[in-house]
Design a protein around this motif. Structure first.
Motif, PDB file in Angstrom:
ATOM      1  N   PRO A  59      28.824  15.647  45.976  1.00 55.58           N
ATOM      2  CA  PRO A  59      29.600  15.716  47.212  1.00 55.58           C
ATOM      3  C   PRO A  59      30.564  14.541  47.398  1.00 55.58           C
ATOM      4  O   PRO A  59      31.695  14.732  47.854  1.00 55.58           O
ATOM      5  N   TYR A  60      30.119  13.323  47.047  1.00 52.93           N
ATOM      6  CA  TYR A  60      31.007  12.178  47.291  1.00 52.93           C
ATOM      7  C   TYR A  60      32.251  12.259  46.423  1.00 52.93           C
ATOM      8  O   TYR A  60      33.331  11.808  46.816  1.00 52.93           O
ATOM      9  N   LYS A  61      32.128  12.878  45.233  1.00 53.21           N
ATOM     10  CA  LYS A  61      33.303  13.016  44.366  1.00 53.21           C
ATOM     11  C   LYS A  61      34.262  14.045  44.950  1.00 53.21           C
ATOM     12  O   LYS A  61      35.482  13.863  44.939  1.00 53.21           O
ATOM     13  N   ILE A  62      33.695  15.128  45.454  1.00 55.97           N
ATOM     14  CA  ILE A  62      34.535  16.169  46.047  1.00 55.97           C
ATOM     15  C   ILE A  62      35.270  15.620  47.269  1.00 55.97           C
ATOM     16  O   ILE A  62      36.466  15.855  47.444  1.00 55.97           O
ATOM     17  N   ALA A  63      34.554  14.833  48.074  1.00 60.94           N
ATOM     18  CA  ALA A  63      35.193  14.235  49.252  1.00 60.94           C
ATOM     19  C   ALA A  63      36.324  13.310  48.827  1.00 60.94           C
ATOM     20  O   ALA A  63      37.404  13.320  49.424  1.00 60.94           O
ATOM     21  N   SER A  64      36.104  12.532  47.764  1.00 61.02           N
ATOM     22  CA  SER A  64      37.164  11.586  47.410  1.00 61.02           C
ATOM     23  C   SER A  64      38.346  12.281  46.743  1.00 61.02           C
ATOM     24  O   SER A  64      39.422  11.703  46.648  1.00 61.02           O
ATOM     25  N   ARG A  65      38.151  13.535  46.345  1.00 60.90           N
ATOM     26  CA  ARG A  65      39.313  14.280  45.842  1.00 60.90           C
ATOM     27  C   ARG A  65      40.165  14.859  46.964  1.00 60.90           C
ATOM     28  O   ARG A  65      41.250  15.368  46.717  1.00 60.90           O
ATOM     29  N   GLY A  66      39.622  14.843  48.182  1.00 61.63           N
ATOM     30  CA  GLY A  66      40.450  15.272  49.302  1.00 61.63           C
ATOM     31  C   GLY A  66      39.929  16.452  50.109  1.00 61.63           C
ATOM     32  O   GLY A  66      40.673  17.048  50.878  1.00 61.63           O
ATOM     33  N   ILE A  67      38.653  16.812  49.917  1.00 59.76           N
ATOM     34  CA  ILE A  67      38.094  17.885  50.744  1.00 59.76           C
ATOM     35  C   ILE A  67      37.177  17.256  51.787  1.00 59.76           C
ATOM     36  O   ILE A  67      36.199  16.601  51.452  1.00 59.76           O
ATOM     37  N   ALA A  68      37.527  17.431  53.051  1.00 53.05           N
ATOM     38  CA  ALA A  68      36.683  16.887  54.114  1.00 53.05           C
ATOM     39  C   ALA A  68      36.053  18.022  54.884  1.00 53.05           C
ATOM     40  O   ALA A  68      36.602  19.122  54.944  1.00 53.05           O
ATOM     41  N   ARG A  69      34.902  17.766  55.472  1.00 49.12           N
ATOM     42  CA  ARG A  69      34.214  18.815  56.216  1.00 49.12           C
ATOM     43  C   ARG A  69      33.607  18.270  57.497  1.00 49.12           C
ATOM     44  O   ARG A  69      33.379  17.073  57.643  1.00 49.12           O
ATOM     45  N   THR A  70      33.337  19.172  58.423  1.00 48.26           N
ATOM     46  CA  THR A  70      32.510  18.817  59.573  1.00 48.26           C
ATOM     47  C   THR A  70      31.231  19.628  59.465  1.00 48.26           C
ATOM     48  O   THR A  70      31.126  20.530  58.627  1.00 48.26           O
ATOM     49  N   PHE A  71      30.260  19.290  60.301  1.00 45.26           N
ATOM     50  CA  PHE A  71      28.960  19.940  60.206  1.00 45.26           C
ATOM     51  C   PHE A  71      28.683  20.790  61.437  1.00 45.26           C
ATOM     52  O   PHE A  71      28.968  20.376  62.563  1.00 45.26           O
ATOM     53  N   GLN A  72      28.103  21.959  61.181  1.00 42.31           N
ATOM     54  CA  GLN A  72      27.734  22.851  62.281  1.00 42.31           C
ATOM     55  C   GLN A  72      26.807  22.129  63.261  1.00 42.31           C
ATOM     56  O   GLN A  72      26.993  22.186  64.465  1.00 42.31           O
ATOM     57  N   ASN A  73      25.805  21.436  62.700  1.00 40.78           N
ATOM     58  CA  ASN A  73      24.841  20.714  63.552  1.00 40.78           C
ATOM     59  C   ASN A  73      25.128  19.214  63.495  1.00 40.78           C
ATOM     60  O   ASN A  73      24.265  18.434  63.117  1.00 40.78           O
ATOM     61  N   ILE A  74      26.358  18.842  63.873  1.00 43.39           N
ATOM     62  CA  ILE A  74      26.832  17.443  63.892  1.00 43.39           C
ATOM     63  C   ILE A  74      25.958  16.449  63.119  1.00 43.39           C
ATOM     64  O   ILE A  74      24.790  16.264  63.419  1.00 43.39           O
ATOM     65  N   GLN A  75      26.533  15.806  62.138  1.00 41.93           N
ATOM     66  CA  GLN A  75      25.810  14.791  61.364  1.00 41.93           C
ATOM     67  C   GLN A  75      26.588  13.482  61.437  1.00 41.93           C
ATOM     68  O   GLN A  75      27.365  13.186  60.548  1.00 41.93           O
TER      69      GLN A  75
END
Ligand code: ATP
Ligand code: MG
Lengths: 350, 259
Positions: B76-92
């Motif tokens: 996940p951290y690699k995917i995030a650093s490539r430019g995909i950001a997300r939010t969480f249904q149950n806020i994290q």
């Protein structure tokens, strides 16, 4: 929280460690006072401050790992022992000067901590506590039984006195300057670290490792980094300890010390560098005060059983700590913040 | 869509947990300039899809491409650093941190800190902090979070925390934004605000957005295209108007409130 009328007009001000002129004056004044302590204090008291300084270094490391990154460590005393031996062996067997051995002891202990941090990839919380507890048992056993021709085994090791040019640092006063300088330096580094991006990554992992991973933080790498930094501090503390005591043994520190470090950290306040300093001061002062009281009692009431004063000492100590956890679980630092806020915002609280 | 216009391509993804087939053979594409809504009844597999794209789950079959590079199974951290950001249904969120620090922590991939550069908080380290703080303050202005800037987020009301979650994703400066039910549990006004933020992000940042949402009114208003999941399968895809009249969608949602 800032004094009334002090506004952070720009982020630079808001983000500096020391924000007001008063804070600067107090800090510099405090440092001057600290470094002139040998003028006013007896050798006995300086010796106690030296011991305290070494504990503060160990607790600072633990604070970064446990208080900030949220990874529990029940073996900090063992890592301090590693540092003590690393430094002692580098000076005795390799003839290195103390000034080089100390940072190298920090780095090599950091490496040992890194290795014991590897299980944090898979395990958390209680289970991780067990692996660090293992360090607490494995390390002294190894020192006592493996290659005793090098480590001295159960007989211990005599450590050379540090030199600074021609000056032999063999007095409490001389070691006071060494230890206090290291404490000040490592406090500044710890504060810098937690203030910046690495500190935020640590707290992110502590508060929500899932989210941290989703926000681009390599969680495992930062856990290992926290283990490294924590045991680097332990290594420096160990090096200071060895060259201050000038004799070490595999059991200079035990599991009890590891637990005390954790206790000092909790009492100081988790997640605060100030807490890593006031925690040890509070606990150590209380401990010394009670020892003194118990001795007085033993002297005054000679008819009492000899073990009673010591038993009362331990009990009072336990009760104070329990009360602390019950009434101020967020530690001394939190109480101080509340006090500061109240003082600063009087009479207008907005 | 031609290859250059595709930001994300999900290809025949299958994901199961033991006996539960959460996703079966799901394929779709996200263009470089669109808001794609993904809808479906509870348990349809929407969150599983987001988790697969952001690397929390690894699909047993199928591939996911981002900017024409395969990202299936990356951490996940690699995917995030490539430019995909997300939010969480149950806020994290990082509950012990302030709003500012939650957002600052998301600047991580742009700071790339080293131990040595962070050990001494002086000159360069201080200037670097200020520069990233500026980015964060812009997001705080945009989402109107000024009043809770220095508040610890664990104490904030639900709607505010949802906004901080969105702000944190924006602080990554993503080139694809995945929003997992950003309006769930909000009242009408809060939903309106959130819809406005999403449209503004799309307009100002020019990034594609994948929006998972239950509220059909909102979906029909703000999305360019809609994909419908039901029991882990994609049962329809098209413009909001097409989806509204699609027979299989209607029967999947039969009895579902709001449709
Ligand atoms: N980690 C897991 N282990 C086992 N089953 C899971 C797991 N995660 C999801 N599932 C199952 O996968 C299916 C799809 O779940 P998912 O959370 O993706 O649904 P959803 O469409 O997001 O629903 P909702 O609208 O309620 O958020 C459900 O049946 C769920 O029980
Ligand atoms: Mg879901």
């Amino acid at each position: 929280m800032q004094p009334c009328g002090t506004f952070n007009v720009d982020y630079a001000r808001d983000m500096a460690i020391l924000r007001t002129r008063t804070q600067w004056v107090l800090t510099i004044g405090g440092l001057v006072l600290l470094f002139t302590l040998p003028l006013y204090l007896s050798d006995h008291l300086l010796g106690m401050i030296n011991m305290l300084g070494i504990m503060i270094v160990a607790v600072l490391g633990l604070m970064i790992l446990t208080g900030y990154a949220g990874q529990i460590n029940l073996g900090q005393a063992a890592f301090v022992t590693v540092g003590a031996y690393a430094s002692a062996l580098m000076t005795t067997r390799l003839g290195m000067p103390f000034w080089i051995a100390m940072p190298l002891a920090g780095l090599s202990t950091g490496l040992v901590g890194f290795i014991f941090g590897l299980p944090s990839l898979r395990v958390k919380g209680f289970y991780l506590a067990m692996t660090t507890l293992a360090a607490q048992f494995i390390i002294p056993t190894l020192i006592a039984h493996v290659r005793t021709d090098i480590t001295g085994g159960g007989r211990g090791l005599t450590v050379p006195t540090p030199h600074l040019g021609d000056i032999v640092l063999n007095s409490q006063t001389a070691m006071f300057f060494v230890i206090v300088t290291v404490v000040v330096l490592l406090t500044f580094i710890a504060k810098s670290l937690v203030r910046g991006p690495i500190g935020r990554a640590f707290v992110a992992i502590r508060d929500n490792d899932l989210a941290a991973e989703a926000m681009g933080i390599n969680v495992f790498r930062y856990k290992l980094l926290a283990f490294f930094v924590c045991s680097f501090y332990a290594g420096i503390a160990g090096s200071l300890y060895a060259h201050w005591m000038r004799f070490i043994n595999y059991d200079i520190l035990t599991i009890m010390d590891s637990i005390w470090y954790l206790g000092m950290m909790i009492i100081g306040g988790m997640g605060s560098i100030t807490g890593a300093i006031v925690g040890p001061i509070f606990v150590y002062a209380l401990d010394q005060g009670l020892t003194w009281g118990a001795n007085q009692m033993g002297g005054t009431f000679a008819t009492l059983p000899a073990t009673l004063p010591a038993a009362i000492h331990v009990m009072v100590f336990g009760i104070v700590i329990l009360l602390f956890l019950a009434f101020e679980p967020r530690g001394l630092n939190h109480r101080w913040e509340v006090f500061k806020a109240a003082y600063r915002l009087t009479p207008f609280s907005y | 869509m031609s290859a250059g216009d595709v930001r994300l391509r999900v290809q025949k993804v299958c994901l199961s947990f033991g006996g539960v087939q959460a996703l079966s053979d799901v394929s779709f594409e996200v263009g470089t300039s669109e808001i794609l809504a993904i809808i479906g009844p509870n348990g349809a597999g929407k969150t599983c899809l987001v988790n697969s794209i952001s690397g929390f789950y690894t699909p047993q079959q199928g591939d996911i491409y981002y900017k024409n590079h395969e990202i299936t199974g990356l951490a996940p951290y690699k995917i995030a650093s490539r430019g995909i950001a997300r939010t969480f249904q149950n806020i994290q969120l990082y509950s012990g941190m302030t709003t500012v620090d939650n957002l600052m922590a998301a600047r991580h991939i742009h700071i790339k800190p080293s131990l040595l550069s962070s050990a001494v908080y002086f000159g360069p380290a201080h200037r670097r902090e200020i520069q990233h703080r500026k980015v964060v303050e812009d997001i705080i202005d945009f989402l109107e979070l000024e009043s809770i800037r220095k508040k610890v987020v664990g104490m904030l009301p639900y709607g505010q925390r949802k906004k901080v979650d969105l702000g944190r994703a924006l602080a990554l400066e993503p080139e694809l934004l995945l929003l997992d039910e950003p309006m769930a549990g909000m009242n009408y006004e809060e939903k309106e605000d959130m819809a406005r933020y999403i449209l503004d992000i799309f307009d100002l940042r020019k990034i594609p957005i994948v929006l998972i949402e239950h509220d059909m009114g909102v979906v029909m208003d703000i999305s360019d295209r809609v994909a419908v999941l039901d029991f882990g399968r994609k049962i329809a895809e098209g413009t909001p108007e097409e989806i509204k009249v699609n027979q299989s969608v209607i029967s999947a949602y039969l009895g579902d409130a709001g449709f």
